[in-house]
Enzyme design. Structure first.
Site, short mmCIF file in Angstrom:
data_model
loop_
_atom_site.label_atom_id
_atom_site.label_comp_id
_atom_site.label_asym_id
_atom_site.label_seq_id
_atom_site.Cartn_x
_atom_site.Cartn_y
_atom_site.Cartn_z
N SER A 1 0.83 -1.21 0.00
CA SER A 1 0.00 0.00 0.00
C SER A 1 0.86 1.25 0.00
O SER A 1 0.50 2.27 -0.60
CB SER A 1 -0.95 0.01 1.20
OG SER A 1 -0.27 0.22 2.41
N ASP B 1 6.88 2.66 6.17
CA ASP B 1 6.73 2.03 4.85
C ASP B 1 6.85 3.05 3.72
O ASP B 1 7.55 2.82 2.73
CB ASP B 1 5.39 1.31 4.75
CG ASP B 1 5.34 0.04 5.60
OD1 ASP B 1 6.23 -0.14 6.44
OD2 ASP B 1 4.42 -0.76 5.40
#
Length: 396
Positions: free
Chosen positions: A167, A218
């Site tokens: 994502s 991330d």
């Protein structure tokens, strides 16, 4: 829905005049892997994450024959299109200053969910990824009170919901492509620190829409690439001097709940604080030693340090087993790789999910093929890939 054009000539950047960029181009961003420090990071310890060679790629172009924005996500079976005038009617533009990234208000978030026919209480990351796209599209492209018809196709080598930053790579690609479309970052693709900060900040806003309260790790790894070290409550430290290291990435495909695993470790920690603190200290020591070895490998003869890297992997896996986050499927990966002379550990929350094995330069291809075959027979997915990859990239 109009078919995506496969003509490679149309999927490249065409510089016409200085400061101008054609509205057809390709960007990509890497996934991420936690090397050391998972779970310990929750207790304020250092962790290390690295960019994977597995990447997400985004193709974008301006549409001239219809007033729609089209989003193709073939990896998850999503093909959607919305009327640009209807989006503009549903959302009061401009949403914000595109050079000052901010999260959507709760009111705007609910408007976007209503517009996309998504339940207001939905926690499904795949549908929330559509909402994050609509938000970035309105906030960045609609900054001058108008929206451009676009067609976007996003494909990825990263498995979804496997803890590998799929994502975040999606969010980083979206942020970079839309900022580039609006000429808010350099058209050359040689992005300055300011450009990268803007990409990363918008990707973080997209991640918030998808995940609620992401750590920001991330998207930072996906934006800057290479590797990062991080501790809870502090900004990630970007590590650019990282050696290129091959790994075998294994997805056991065993579903797990990060929240449940974190809670189970917390119960053990509260029950045996002194012992668990020592375990967390050991994991942090492993992470710190890994950074020292990376620096030595980058500057010198990397092959000399693989045995030491394997020792760190072995020690960390033992600690993760002690705190109870391993799994029978992960143990099978470790067993098979060990039998063939490789060293592996889980990555991420554990309880299933993924593991990785270090591939030393002296490992024969036949051995690696044998390992992959054995793991595949167990029903696991395998990728021979690398860490230390470049961050978000414009493909010219």
């Amino acid at each position: 829905m109009k078919k995506w054009c496969d003509n490679a000539a149309l999927l490249t950047l065409h510089g016409n005049t200085v400061g101008m960029v054609s509205k057809e181009f390709v960007v990509s961003a890497p996934g991420k892997i936690i090397l050391h420090g998972e779970h310990a990071v929750v207790y304020g310890k250092l962790a290390v994450a690295a960019a994977l060679s597995l990447r997400t790629t985004l193709h974008i172009k301006t549409i001239h024959d219809k007033d729609d924005v089209l989003l193709h996500l073939p990896d998850i079976g999503v093909e959607v299109g919305w009327s640009v005038p209807e989006i503009a009617a549903a959302v009061a533009l401009p949403v914000c200053d595109p050079e000052k990234p901010a999260p959507p208000s709760e009111e705007l978030l609910q408007k976007l969910k209503t517009f996309a026919s998504i339940p207001h209480d939905s926690a499904d990351t795949k549908t929330l990824a559509l909402v994050s796209f609509l938000y970035l599209y309105c906030a960045i492209v609609g900054s001058q009170k108008t929206l451009t018809p676009l067609e976007i196709r996003i494909e990825s080598k990263l498995p979804v919901s496997a803890g590998l930053g799929s994502s975040a790579a999606y969010s980083v690609c979206l942020a970079a492509s839309l900022l580039l479309h609006k000429n808010l970052i350099s058209a050359s693709g040689k992005w300055s620190e300011k450009d990268l900060q803007l990409i990363n900040a918008w990707a973080f806003q997209a991640e918030k829409v998808i995940h609620g309260k992401p750590s920001g790790i991330d998207n930072s790894v996906s934006t800057y690439g290479h590797a990062v070290s991080f501790t809870k409550g502090s900004e990630p430290v970007i590590l650019s001097q990282v050696p290129s290291i091959r790994i075998l990435l294994v997805n056991t495909k065993v579903p797990r709940s990060t929240k449940t695993l974190v809670e189970s470790v917390k119960k053990k920690y509260d029950k045996s604080t002194v012992v668990m603190s020592a375990v967390m200290d050991t994991m942090e020591a492993v992470a710190k030693e890994c950074l020292i070895l990376f620096e030595k490998m980058y500057k010198g003869k990397a092959d000399e340090y693989y045995k030491q890297l394997e020792e760190l992997i072995y020690i960390n896996q033992q600690q993760l087993d002690i705190i109870g986050v391993s799994h029978i499927a992960l143990e099978k990966v470790i067993q098979i790789t060990k039998a063939n002379g490789l060293c592996s550990k889980l990555t991420g929350a554990g309880g299933g999910g993924c593991a990785f094995a270090l591939i030393r330069p002296d490992v024969p291809k036949e051995t690696l093929d044998c390992v992959i075959q054995q793991l595949s027979l167990e029903g696991f997915d395998c990728w021979e890939t690398g860490i230390g990859a470049e961050g978000v990239t414009l493909h010219v």
